[in-house]
Design an enzyme around this catalytic site. Structure first.
Site, short mmCIF file in Angstrom:
data_model
loop_
_atom_site.label_atom_id
_atom_site.label_comp_id
_atom_site.label_asym_id
_atom_site.label_seq_id
_atom_site.Cartn_x
_atom_site.Cartn_y
_atom_site.Cartn_z
N HIS A 191 12.14 -5.25 27.84
CA HIS A 191 12.93 -6.37 28.20
C HIS A 191 13.20 -7.30 27.01
CE1 HIS A 191 14.47 -9.35 31.12
NE2 HIS A 191 13.74 -10.37 30.38
N ASP A 224 10.89 -7.01 36.17
CA ASP A 224 10.59 -7.63 34.88
C ASP A 224 9.21 -8.42 35.04
OD1 ASP A 224 14.04 -8.36 34.10
OD2 ASP A 224 12.95 -6.81 33.70
#
Ligand code: GRF
Length: 194
Positions: free
Chosen positions: A108, A144
């Protein structure tokens, strides 16, 4: 260890991961799959000699479970030990995540827990952050989130735009992800900070 990589676009992270899995590396790439049959990364994977698969998520009109069922066919056939999400832009259902929890990694483009979700670079600039970076983490059903395996930090430069910062972070991703995968595939889940 058998590694399957999921992509949605150019696959620059996938290329670095595939290129890293040579010699005494404990893992080898066994599949590159995409939710977009037109993903440029599929041709790059084929050039690198990695089997590919594409399942067009648009053919399942928002039925996430049906798309994932179709994706599972080639994915399970490759018998992966580890799955790497690399620029994969679909949210996975908890059922799919549960199948691979503890052995599915994602990269990410922010220093999580800051900026989960999209537009991470614009948000970092907006906030006046002096540094940015990327995170490799184990995938859980919370977007995430999940245990962090590694992070790479880059400076924010005066005059940075989202594009110039994204390019700097992407270079850091290309260092971080292969290093984090090598550790993880070797059985070491300790955190890596670059
Ligand atoms: C990039 O924005 C990267 O930061 C993120 O996914 C996007 C595409 O990456 N991880 P890639 O070139 O497809 O690996």
């Amino acid at each position: 260890r058998r590694v399957a990589i999921l992509i949605s676009g150019g696959g620059s992270n996938m290329v670095e991961l595939v290129r890293s899995m040579t010699g005494d590396h404990p893992a080898r790439p066994v599949l590159v799959a995409s939710n977009d049959p037109a993903a440029a990364g599929l041709a790059r994977a084929a050039e690198l000699g990695v089997p590919t698969a594409a399942v067009d998520h648009r053919a399942f009109k928002g039925d996430r479970a049906a798309f994932e069922a179709a994706l599972l066919d080639p994915l399970l056939a490759a018998r992966p030990d580890i799955i790497c999400l690399a620029g994969f832009m679909r949210i996975l259902t908890p059922d799919f995540v549960r199948r691979f929890e503890g052995r599915m990694l994602n990269i990410h483009p922010s220093l999580l827990p800051k900026y989960p979700g999209l537009h991470t670079h614009a948000r970092a600039l907006e906030a006046g952050d002096r540094e940015a970076g990327a995170t490799v983490h184990l995938v859980t059903s919370v977007l995430d989130d999940g245990p962090i395996l590694g992070q790479a930090r880059v400076p924010v430069q005066p005059g940075d735009t989202a594009a110039t910062l994204a390019a700097r972070v992407l270079k850091a991703e290309h260092r971080l992800y292969p290093a984090a995968l090598r550790r993880f595939a070797g059985g070491d889940a300790s955190r890596l900070d670059l």
